[in-house]
Design a protein around this motif. Structure first.
Motif, mmCIF file in Angstrom:
data_model
loop_
_atom_site.group_PDB
_atom_site.id
_atom_site.type_symbol
_atom_site.label_atom_id
_atom_site.label_comp_id
_atom_site.label_asym_id
_atom_site.label_seq_id
_atom_site.Cartn_x
_atom_site.Cartn_y
_atom_site.Cartn_z
ATOM 1 N N TRP A 146 0.830 -1.198 0.000
ATOM 2 C CA TRP A 146 0.000 0.000 0.000
ATOM 3 C C TRP A 146 0.866 1.249 0.000
ATOM 4 O O TRP A 146 0.609 2.198 -0.736
ATOM 5 C CB TRP A 146 -0.884 0.027 1.251
ATOM 6 C CG TRP A 146 -2.179 -0.699 1.116
ATOM 7 C CD1 TRP A 146 -2.736 -1.194 -0.031
ATOM 8 C CD2 TRP A 146 -3.097 -0.995 2.169
ATOM 9 N NE1 TRP A 146 -3.931 -1.802 0.255
ATOM 10 C CE2 TRP A 146 -4.186 -1.685 1.587
ATOM 11 C CE3 TRP A 146 -3.110 -0.762 3.535
ATOM 12 C CZ2 TRP A 146 -5.276 -2.127 2.337
ATOM 13 C CZ3 TRP A 146 -4.193 -1.194 4.282
ATOM 14 C CH2 TRP A 146 -5.264 -1.877 3.691
ATOM 15 N N PHE A 147 1.893 1.244 0.851
ATOM 16 C CA PHE A 147 2.699 2.442 1.049
ATOM 17 C C PHE A 147 3.728 2.642 -0.050
ATOM 18 O O PHE A 147 4.172 3.766 -0.286
ATOM 19 C CB PHE A 147 3.388 2.371 2.409
ATOM 20 C CG PHE A 147 3.928 3.686 2.893
ATOM 21 C CD1 PHE A 147 3.067 4.717 3.237
ATOM 22 C CD2 PHE A 147 5.290 3.905 3.004
ATOM 23 C CE1 PHE A 147 3.552 5.944 3.680
ATOM 24 C CE2 PHE A 147 5.789 5.120 3.455
ATOM 25 C CZ PHE A 147 4.904 6.149 3.789
ATOM 26 N N ALA A 148 4.129 1.567 -0.726
ATOM 27 C CA ALA A 148 5.216 1.642 -1.715
ATOM 28 C C ALA A 148 4.909 2.623 -2.840
ATOM 29 O O ALA A 148 5.818 3.249 -3.387
ATOM 30 C CB ALA A 148 5.511 0.261 -2.290
ATOM 31 N N ILE A 149 3.625 2.792 -3.169
ATOM 32 C CA ILE A 149 3.287 3.670 -4.292
ATOM 33 C C ILE A 149 3.615 5.122 -3.983
ATOM 34 O O ILE A 149 3.729 5.939 -4.897
ATOM 35 C CB ILE A 149 1.798 3.545 -4.677
ATOM 36 C CG1 ILE A 149 0.897 4.083 -3.567
ATOM 37 C CG2 ILE A 149 1.431 2.124 -5.020
ATOM 38 C CD1 ILE A 149 -0.558 4.201 -3.984
ATOM 39 N N THR A 150 3.811 5.462 -2.710
ATOM 40 C CA THR A 150 4.141 6.838 -2.349
ATOM 41 C C THR A 150 5.625 7.126 -2.532
ATOM 42 O O THR A 150 6.020 8.289 -2.688
ATOM 43 C CB THR A 150 3.773 7.132 -0.885
ATOM 44 O OG1 THR A 150 4.659 6.414 -0.007
ATOM 45 C CG2 THR A 150 2.333 6.734 -0.596
ATOM 46 N N GLY A 151 6.457 6.092 -2.470
ATOM 47 C CA GLY A 151 7.895 6.280 -2.580
ATOM 48 C C GLY A 151 8.525 6.902 -1.348
ATOM 49 O O GLY A 151 9.712 7.228 -1.349
ATOM 50 N N LEU A 180 13.346 -5.599 2.474
ATOM 51 C CA LEU A 180 13.132 -4.181 2.188
ATOM 52 C C LEU A 180 13.867 -3.733 0.927
ATOM 53 O O LEU A 180 13.371 -2.896 0.171
ATOM 54 C CB LEU A 180 13.575 -3.335 3.384
ATOM 55 C CG LEU A 180 12.772 -3.535 4.672
ATOM 56 C CD1 LEU A 180 13.385 -2.746 5.816
ATOM 57 C CD2 LEU A 180 11.310 -3.136 4.473
ATOM 58 N N GLN A 181 15.037 -4.318 0.684
ATOM 59 C CA GLN A 181 15.811 -3.943 -0.496
ATOM 60 C C GLN A 181 15.174 -4.437 -1.793
ATOM 61 O O GLN A 181 15.546 -3.992 -2.879
ATOM 62 C CB GLN A 181 17.234 -4.487 -0.377
ATOM 63 C CG GLN A 181 18.075 -3.764 0.672
ATOM 64 C CD GLN A 181 19.420 -4.436 0.911
ATOM 65 O OE1 GLN A 181 19.749 -5.446 0.294
ATOM 66 N NE2 GLN A 181 20.203 -3.875 1.831
ATOM 67 N N SER A 182 14.199 -5.330 -1.661
ATOM 68 C CA SER A 182 13.528 -5.846 -2.856
ATOM 69 C C SER A 182 12.511 -4.847 -3.408
ATOM 70 O O SER A 182 12.021 -5.014 -4.529
ATOM 71 C CB SER A 182 12.836 -7.177 -2.546
ATOM 72 O OG SER A 182 11.737 -6.997 -1.664
ATOM 73 N N THR A 187 13.177 2.856 -11.810
ATOM 74 C CA THR A 187 14.541 2.840 -12.340
ATOM 75 C C THR A 187 15.381 1.718 -11.723
ATOM 76 O O THR A 187 16.552 1.559 -12.073
ATOM 77 C CB THR A 187 15.236 4.189 -12.066
ATOM 78 O OG1 THR A 187 15.431 4.349 -10.648
ATOM 79 C CG2 THR A 187 14.389 5.338 -12.594
ATOM 80 N N GLY A 188 14.774 0.974 -10.806
ATOM 81 C CA GLY A 188 15.518 -0.092 -10.144
ATOM 82 C C GLY A 188 16.221 0.347 -8.873
ATOM 83 O O GLY A 188 16.927 -0.439 -8.234
ATOM 84 N N LYS A 189 16.024 1.618 -8.483
ATOM 85 C CA LYS A 189 16.643 2.131 -7.266
ATOM 86 C C LYS A 189 15.826 1.725 -6.047
ATOM 87 O O LYS A 189 14.617 1.902 -6.028
ATOM 88 C CB LYS A 189 16.744 3.665 -7.340
ATOM 89 C CG LYS A 189 17.398 4.291 -6.131
ATOM 90 C CD LYS A 189 17.447 5.804 -6.274
ATOM 91 C CE LYS A 189 18.075 6.450 -5.045
ATOM 92 N NZ LYS A 189 18.112 7.935 -5.174
#
Length: 224
Positions: A146-151, A180-182, A187-189
């Motif tokens: 859910w939160f990942a879309i915010t960056g 977490l690093q996944s 851009t792959g960052k």
């Protein structure tokens, strides 16, 4: 003395329309019921009863706000003449993970939580509270999705680390950081996700968490 020690109850809301109108940075605390979220908040703010754990886990459907700075009157009101002194808000989200929550309440909670964490402009970061012995349950991963879309940044507190020996705690932290690093952007960052061990009983990781939270709130340069 940490600025987090200034935390005081600000308001509680059950609908998006009632969210505070203050334009100050917020950090939200989320976690599975019984993961130690309330305890972590209390320890970090050097208070015993700032955040309360519900007697019936998973039932609380409100979002509680605690202010850093500013003046307060009573338990459920704030002094409007001093709102300009509020520098940040700590946000205690409802614990999740109990199947006995009624369907309607669960739908309301999902809508409230999802909209808040994805659309709240003032939300600077998420603190994800997980039991070090059982991290990244399906619901924890759902929260990250859910939160990942915010960056925006996520900081994970692996609580109850005192229940693990040194080798197991080291492995738990390594595995958490690998998960977490996944999470990467287009851009792959990797996203700005971090993790640490935390124990309220042994008071492990308090200073590290304090420094990280103040940095995320932009208050690290003014901390006392």
């Amino acid at each position: 003395m940490s600025l987090l020690w200034q935390a005081r109850f600000f308001t509680t809301v059950n609908h998006l329309r009632d969210l505070p109108k203050l334009q100050v940075p917020e950090i939200a605390f989320a976690g599975r019921s019984n993961a130690g979220k309330s305890t972590a908040l209390n320890i970090l703010c050097n208070q015993k009863r700032l955040a309360f754990a519900s007697k019936t886990p998973g039932r609380t459907q409100h979002i509680n706000f605690f202010s850093i700075g500013g003046a307060h009157v009573g338990q459920h009101r704030h002094d409007e003449t001093r709102l300009d002194e509020v520098r940040a808000l700590l946000v205690d989200l409802p614990g999740y993970g109990y199947a006995e929550v009624p369907g309607a309440a669960k739908e309301h909670w999902n809508a409230l939580l999802g909209n808040y964490i994805q659309r709240r402009e003032q939300l600077a970061a998420l603190v994800l509270i997980m039991d070090a012995r059982r991290p990244f349950t399906d619901l924890d991963l759902q929260m990250l999705e859910w939160f990942a879309i915010t960056g925006k940044p996520v900081h994970c507190l692996l609580t109850k680390a005192d229940k693990l020996n040194r080798n197991d705690s080291t492995n738990a932290l390594r595995q958490a950081r690998t998960v977490l690093q996944s999470y990467v952007d287009e851009t792959g960052k990797p996203f700005p996700y971090t993790a640490q061990l935390f124990s309220a009983i042994k008071r492990t990781g308090i200073e590290e968490a304090d420094e990280r939270l103040l940095s995320l709130l932009g208050l690290d340069k003014t901390a006392e």
